[in-house]
Design a protein around this motif. Structure first.
Motif, PDB file in Angstrom:
ATOM      1  N   ASP A   1      -9.600   3.059  26.305  1.00 41.95           N
ATOM      2  CA  ASP A   1      -9.691   4.057  25.230  1.00 41.95           C
ATOM      3  C   ASP A   1      -9.503   3.396  23.862  1.00 41.95           C
ATOM      4  N   ARG A   2      -8.595   2.442  23.797  1.00 38.10           N
ATOM      5  CA  ARG A   2      -8.201   1.869  22.512  1.00 38.10           C
ATOM      6  C   ARG A   2      -9.131   0.754  22.028  1.00 38.10           C
ATOM      7  N   GLU A   3      -9.735   0.018  22.944  1.00 37.47           N
ATOM      8  CA  GLU A   3     -10.476  -1.187  22.549  1.00 37.47           C
ATOM      9  C   GLU A   3     -11.557  -0.927  21.495  1.00 37.47           C
ATOM     10  N   PRO A   4     -12.482   0.021  21.719  1.00 33.75           N
ATOM     11  CA  PRO A   4     -13.510   0.227  20.685  1.00 33.75           C
ATOM     12  C   PRO A   4     -12.935   0.759  19.388  1.00 33.75           C
ATOM     13  N   TRP A   5     -11.855   1.523  19.466  1.00 33.40           N
ATOM     14  CA  TRP A   5     -11.182   2.028  18.263  1.00 33.40           C
ATOM     15  C   TRP A   5     -10.599   0.873  17.463  1.00 33.40           C
ATOM     16  N   LEU A   6      -9.943  -0.059  18.130  1.00 35.47           N
ATOM     17  CA  LEU A   6      -9.359  -1.204  17.450  1.00 35.47           C
ATOM     18  C   LEU A   6     -10.429  -2.074  16.810  1.00 35.47           C
ATOM     19  N   GLU A   7     -11.535  -2.275  17.525  1.00 34.96           N
ATOM     20  CA  GLU A   7     -12.606  -3.090  16.962  1.00 34.96           C
ATOM     21  C   GLU A   7     -13.243  -2.396  15.762  1.00 34.96           C
ATOM     22  N   LEU A   8     -13.332  -1.081  15.821  1.00 37.32           N
ATOM     23  CA  LEU A   8     -13.880  -0.331  14.688  1.00 37.32           C
ATOM     24  C   LEU A   8     -12.981  -0.476  13.461  1.00 37.32           C
ATOM     25  N   ILE A   9     -11.669  -0.471  13.675  1.00 38.79           N
ATOM     26  CA  ILE A   9     -10.732  -0.669  12.564  1.00 38.79           C
ATOM     27  C   ILE A   9     -10.980  -2.027  11.909  1.00 38.79           C
ATOM     28  N   ARG A  10     -11.094  -3.059  12.738  1.00 40.79           N
ATOM     29  CA  ARG A  10     -11.357  -4.400  12.200  1.00 40.79           C
ATOM     30  C   ARG A  10     -12.656  -4.424  11.402  1.00 40.79           C
ATOM     31  N   LYS A  11     -13.702  -3.839  11.969  1.00 37.68           N
ATOM     32  CA  LYS A  11     -14.996  -3.862  11.308  1.00 37.68           C
ATOM     33  C   LYS A  11     -14.989  -3.033  10.018  1.00 37.68           C
ATOM     34  N   THR A  12     -14.223  -1.958  10.006  1.00 39.80           N
ATOM     35  CA  THR A  12     -14.121  -1.143   8.795  1.00 39.80           C
ATOM     36  C   THR A  12     -13.483  -1.944   7.667  1.00 39.80           C
ATOM     37  N   ALA A  13     -12.435  -2.710   8.000  1.00 38.52           N
ATOM     38  CA  ALA A  13     -11.788  -3.548   6.992  1.00 38.52           C
ATOM     39  C   ALA A  13     -12.748  -4.617   6.485  1.00 38.52           C
ATOM     40  N   GLU A  14     -13.476  -5.230   7.398  1.00 39.76           N
ATOM     41  CA  GLU A  14     -14.437  -6.254   6.985  1.00 39.76           C
ATOM     42  C   GLU A  14     -15.528  -5.657   6.097  1.00 39.76           C
ATOM     43  N   GLY A  15     -15.946  -4.456   6.441  1.00 35.95           N
ATOM     44  CA  GLY A  15     -16.964  -3.790   5.637  1.00 35.95           C
ATOM     45  C   GLY A  15     -16.469  -3.491   4.234  1.00 35.95           C
ATOM     46  N   ARG A  16     -15.200  -3.094   4.129  1.00 40.15           N
ATOM     47  CA  ARG A  16     -14.633  -2.806   2.813  1.00 40.15           C
ATOM     48  C   ARG A  16     -14.582  -4.079   1.957  1.00 40.15           C
ATOM     49  N   VAL A  17     -14.192  -5.193   2.574  1.00 43.52           N
ATOM     50  CA  VAL A  17     -14.147  -6.459   1.845  1.00 43.52           C
ATOM     51  C   VAL A  17     -15.550  -6.883   1.420  1.00 43.52           C
ATOM     52  N   ALA A  18     -16.528  -6.698   2.301  1.00 41.21           N
ATOM     53  CA  ALA A  18     -17.909  -7.047   1.955  1.00 41.21           C
ATOM     54  C   ALA A  18     -18.384  -6.249   0.747  1.00 41.21           C
ATOM     55  N   GLU A  19     -18.012  -4.971   0.685  1.00 43.21           N
ATOM     56  CA  GLU A  19     -18.379  -4.141  -0.464  1.00 43.21           C
ATOM     57  C   GLU A  19     -17.728  -4.682  -1.738  1.00 43.21           C
ATOM     58  N   GLN A  20     -16.472  -5.078  -1.639  1.00 38.38           N
ATOM     59  CA  GLN A  20     -15.766  -5.620  -2.798  1.00 38.38           C
ATOM     60  C   GLN A  20     -16.431  -6.907  -3.278  1.00 38.38           C
ATOM     61  N   GLU A  21     -16.817  -7.756  -2.336  1.00 37.74           N
ATOM     62  CA  GLU A  21     -17.423  -9.031  -2.704  1.00 37.74           C
ATOM     63  C   GLU A  21     -18.797  -8.852  -3.335  1.00 37.74           C
ATOM     64  N   GLN A  22     -19.490  -7.785  -2.966  1.00 37.21           N
ATOM     65  CA  GLN A  22     -20.827  -7.541  -3.495  1.00 37.21           C
ATOM     66  C   GLN A  22     -20.821  -6.754  -4.794  1.00 37.21           C
ATOM     67  N   ASP A  23     -19.649  -6.255  -5.179  1.00 35.28           N
ATOM     68  CA  ASP A  23     -19.537  -5.466  -6.403  1.00 35.28           C
ATOM     69  C   ASP A  23     -19.265  -6.400  -7.586  1.00 35.28           C
ATOM     70  N   PRO A  24     -20.207  -6.570  -8.490  1.00 35.97           N
ATOM     71  CA  PRO A  24     -20.002  -7.509  -9.600  1.00 35.97           C
ATOM     72  C   PRO A  24     -18.897  -7.071 -10.558  1.00 35.97           C
ATOM     73  N   ASN A  25     -18.529  -5.803 -10.502  1.00 34.49           N
ATOM     74  CA  ASN A  25     -17.494  -5.298 -11.401  1.00 34.49           C
ATOM     75  C   ASN A  25     -16.104  -5.328 -10.770  1.00 34.49           C
ATOM     76  N   PHE A  26     -16.037  -5.756  -9.501  1.00 39.45           N
ATOM     77  CA  PHE A  26     -14.740  -5.769  -8.814  1.00 39.45           C
ATOM     78  C   PHE A  26     -14.004  -7.055  -9.172  1.00 39.45           C
ATOM     79  N   THR A  27     -12.799  -6.911  -9.704  1.00 43.70           N
ATOM     80  CA  THR A  27     -12.039  -8.080 -10.144  1.00 43.70           C
ATOM     81  C   THR A  27     -10.653  -8.175  -9.506  1.00 43.70           C
TER      82      THR A  27
END
Length: 212
Positions: free
Chosen positions: A64-90
């Motif tokens: 039950d937990r495994e895909p949920w945990l992996e989704l959490i990891r991927k969500t964090a990575e996605g948030r960082v990717a958005e920050q890195e692609q935002d030219p106004n993010f400092t």
């Protein structure tokens, strides 16, 4: 494999962890505010089936937990990717997440070190974890006694986790104390005290300032 950069040179994933009732959301939100990072509530990413099981007092299995945990990891990575692609993010790149992370195996999924076997059937290939050094993970463990935890859970209103499931969570918990990149705070400390401890000890772990 190259070592992860230190100090303010790399993004941070900070996970406030512990059994239900420890105040993960409260502490996680406070850490996020202090560091200017987004806070993500891990419980909000549980699939409906998991929520229904917990609402009915049925403990979750690893499957039950495994895909949920992996989704959490991927969500964090996605948030960082958005920050890195935002030219106004400092600001500091990264995220703070509240998640129980009860087992060492669960924490390795959250670190991006392992891909669960069951995830092959549940998550698309593009959600495979990348290299863990790309987003180093630090855990903040809120440690407290069963008696106080039970009292806190009994007083909570409208949460799907029932107080009678506390013993199941405590039995499942594999303490992270002694694992690398883990900070422990006391359940009885104020949120302000906890945040000060977290910032001080995490800065020692990353060998630099947590703030950009």
């Amino acid at each position: 494999m190259a070592a992860a950069p230190k100090g303010d040179e790399h993004p941070l994933l900070i996970i406030a962890m512990g059994v239900s009732g420890t105040g993960k959301s409260t502490l996680g939100s406070a850490i996020a505010k202090e560091l200017g990072l987004p806070f993500i509530e891990g419980d909000d990413m549980h699939p409906k089936a998991n929520v229904e099981k917990m609402s009915n007092g049925i403990p979750l299995t690893d499957e039950d937990r495994e895909p949920w945990l992996e989704l959490i990891r991927k969500t964090a990575e996605g948030r960082v990717a958005e920050q890195e692609q935002d030219p106004n993010f400092t600001g500091r790149k990264g995220a703070v997440i509240g998640c129980s992370a009860l087992k060492s195996y669960y924490r390795d999924i959250l670190r991006g070190k392992v891909k669960p076997a069951s995830a092959d059937d549940r998550l698309p290939d593009h959600l495979e974890p990348p290299h863990p050094q790309d987003l180093p993970t630090y855990f903040v463990f809120i440690n407290g006694s069963r008696e106080e935890l039970f009292q806190r859970m009994s007083n909570r209103k409208g949460h799907f986790m029932k107080a009678n499931m506390l013993d199941s969570q405590i039995a499942t918990l594999e303490s992270p104390i002694g694992e690398p990149d883990v900070v422990t705070v006391g359940l009885n400390d104020t949120t302000e005290q906890q945040v000060k401890t977290v910032i001080r000890e995490l800065e020692q772990l990353v060998s630099g300032s947590l703030k950009p």
